[in-house]
Design a protein around this motif. Structure first.
Motif, short mmCIF file in Angstrom:
data_model
loop_
_atom_site.label_atom_id
_atom_site.label_comp_id
_atom_site.label_asym_id
_atom_site.label_seq_id
_atom_site.Cartn_x
_atom_site.Cartn_y
_atom_site.Cartn_z
N ASN A 58 24.92 61.19 37.08
CA ASN A 58 24.74 62.18 37.93
C ASN A 58 26.42 62.08 38.55
OD1 ASN A 58 22.26 63.01 37.66
ND2 ASN A 58 21.26 61.63 39.41
N LYS A 59 26.85 60.88 38.77
CA LYS A 59 28.35 60.90 39.18
C LYS A 59 29.25 61.70 38.24
CE LYS A 59 27.96 56.53 41.45
NZ LYS A 59 28.31 55.08 41.40
N LEU A 60 28.96 61.78 36.82
CA LEU A 60 29.82 62.07 36.03
C LEU A 60 29.53 63.76 36.01
CD1 LEU A 60 29.60 59.54 33.04
CD2 LEU A 60 31.71 60.32 34.35
N GLN A 61 28.09 64.12 36.19
CA GLN A 61 27.84 65.38 36.21
C GLN A 61 28.48 66.14 37.48
OE1 GLN A 61 25.52 66.88 33.40
NE2 GLN A 61 26.77 68.67 34.48
N THR A 62 28.50 65.44 38.47
CA THR A 62 29.11 66.07 39.75
C THR A 62 30.65 66.35 39.47
OG1 THR A 62 27.69 64.92 41.09
CG2 THR A 62 29.74 65.64 41.96
N LYS A 63 31.20 65.58 38.88
CA LYS A 63 32.86 65.58 38.66
C LYS A 63 33.01 66.74 37.66
CE LYS A 63 37.19 64.03 38.58
NZ LYS A 63 37.95 63.83 39.45
N PHE A 64 32.00 66.91 36.62
CA PHE A 64 32.43 67.86 35.46
C PHE A 64 32.11 69.39 36.34
CE2 PHE A 64 30.08 70.67 32.75
CZ PHE A 64 30.95 70.90 31.61
N ASP A 65 30.97 69.18 37.10
CA ASP A 65 30.55 70.55 37.75
C ASP A 65 31.62 71.28 38.82
OD1 ASP A 65 28.31 70.60 36.27
OD2 ASP A 65 27.07 69.93 37.99
N SER A 66 32.55 70.05 39.31
CA SER A 66 33.14 70.61 40.28
C SER A 66 34.44 71.48 39.65
CB SER A 66 34.29 69.29 40.83
OG SER A 66 34.92 68.83 39.78
N ASP A 67 34.77 71.37 38.31
CA ASP A 67 35.66 72.15 37.50
C ASP A 67 35.32 71.84 35.95
OD1 ASP A 67 37.65 73.68 36.46
OD2 ASP A 67 39.24 73.05 37.93
N PRO A 68 34.35 72.69 35.36
CA PRO A 68 34.02 72.38 34.04
C PRO A 68 35.18 72.90 32.83
CG PRO A 68 32.19 73.70 35.21
CD PRO A 68 33.49 73.67 36.16
N GLU A 69 35.93 73.52 33.23
CA GLU A 69 37.06 73.79 32.20
C GLU A 69 38.01 72.67 32.35
OE1 GLU A 69 40.36 77.36 31.15
OE2 GLU A 69 38.60 77.57 32.47
N LYS A 70 38.39 72.30 33.82
CA LYS A 70 39.22 71.31 33.81
C LYS A 70 38.91 69.90 33.30
CE LYS A 70 42.52 69.31 37.18
NZ LYS A 70 42.79 69.25 38.92
N PHE A 71 37.72 69.72 33.78
CA PHE A 71 37.22 68.21 33.34
C PHE A 71 36.15 68.47 32.06
CE2 PHE A 71 37.90 67.98 38.15
CZ PHE A 71 38.92 67.44 37.88
N SER A 72 36.46 68.92 31.04
CA SER A 72 35.69 69.01 30.02
C SER A 72 35.45 67.72 29.09
CB SER A 72 36.21 70.11 28.83
OG SER A 72 37.41 69.87 28.63
N SER A 73 36.54 67.02 29.08
CA SER A 73 36.60 65.53 28.43
C SER A 73 36.68 64.50 29.43
CB SER A 73 37.67 65.44 27.51
OG SER A 73 38.87 65.52 28.25
N PHE A 74 36.23 63.24 28.79
CA PHE A 74 36.55 62.08 29.60
C PHE A 74 37.88 61.75 30.04
CE2 PHE A 74 32.16 61.15 28.35
CZ PHE A 74 31.60 60.52 29.55
N ASN A 75 38.71 62.12 28.94
CA ASN A 75 40.07 61.80 29.15
C ASN A 75 40.69 62.34 30.45
OD1 ASN A 75 39.21 61.74 26.27
ND2 ASN A 75 41.07 60.83 26.08
N ALA A 76 40.24 63.74 30.71
CA ALA A 76 40.73 64.68 31.64
C ALA A 76 40.38 64.45 33.00
CB ALA A 76 40.29 66.25 31.33
N MET A 77 39.14 63.70 32.92
CA MET A 77 38.51 63.47 34.22
C MET A 77 39.06 62.13 34.71
SD MET A 77 34.46 63.21 34.02
CE MET A 77 33.54 64.82 34.32
N LEU A 78 39.30 60.87 33.73
CA LEU A 78 40.26 59.74 34.38
C LEU A 78 41.46 59.89 34.54
CD1 LEU A 78 38.34 57.68 31.63
CD2 LEU A 78 37.99 57.53 33.97
N GLU A 79 42.27 60.80 33.99
CA GLU A 79 43.67 61.23 33.92
C GLU A 79 43.79 61.93 35.49
OE1 GLU A 79 44.77 63.49 30.81
OE2 GLU A 79 44.88 61.76 29.42
#
Length: 206
Positions: free
Chosen positions: A56-77
């Motif tokens: 759910n934590k990862l889903q929340t991050k992804f849902d905040s900007d699906p295009e920007k956070f499409s990959s784990f790399n992008a999320m972590l960076e």
């Protein structure tokens, strides 16, 4: 048909650029990992809740900007750069570790089955997998909790029966489990390297 064979979403092959896409990964977790944990029964609810919470934590991050956070790399960076949230750093790290624990359980079941010497004590298999994966990240209290849970698990025979969900043979179930484990392991190898390379593999105990 086994739990693994009927999954609608599976862990995807690792692309050449090593960019693990978040949404397909989380869908595979919800389709395969959560039902697997549910098969353990009520005593494994804390483990299921922990895994689901990290999803759910990862889903929340992804849902905040699906295009920007499409990959784990992008999320972590993003989190390393902005420090705005730690949903991917914490949720991703502990989901990865939980999945490594589950992957180790699969591998041990497969190895024991192929050897013709599978233990009927599924709790013993789980404890051994825990010692090789999650235990080093847990303090004394959590270690005792997992040990207690492992003593209440169904027998290996009953676990296999619950995972089959049909009249399939154990041979077919183990083949399906092996395919699932290989797909999951390939993704985990990349995620593990990503956390290490970004210096996000916090070794602190909880």
């Amino acid at each position: 048909m086994s739990l693994f064979a009927k999954m609608e979403h599976r862990f995807q092959p690792v692309p050449d650029d090593k960019q693990i896409l978040v949404q397909p990964f989380l869908q595979a977790c919800n389709d395969g990992i959560i039902p697997f944990l549910e098969a353990f029964g009520k005593t494994f609810i804390p483990v299921k809740s922990d895994v689901a919470g990290n999803i759910n934590k990862l889903q929340t991050k992804f849902d905040s900007d699906p295009e920007k956070f499409s990959s784990f790399n992008a999320m972590l960076e993003d989190e390393v750069k902005t420090q705005d949230t730690d949903l991917a750093r914490v949720g991703g790290l502990w989901l990865k570790r939980g999945l490594e624990f589950i992957c180790t359980i699969f591998r041990m079941m497969i190895e024991e089955y192929k050897s013709g010497n599978m233990s009927e004590n599924f709790g013993a298999i789980t404890r051994k997998a825990y010692e090789q994966s999650l235990k080093k990240y847990h303090g004394w209290l959590l270690q005792k909790m997992v040990l207690g849970i492992s003593r209440t698990l169904p027998s290996t025979k009953n676990m296999l029966k619950m995972l089959s969900e049909s009249e399939d043979t154990n041979d077919q179930l183990i083949m399906d489990m092996y395919q699932f484990e290989q797909e999951l392991f390939a993704n985990l190898e990349v995620l593990n390297a990503l956390f290490i390379n970004m210096d996000l593999d916090d070794q602190s105990k909880v």
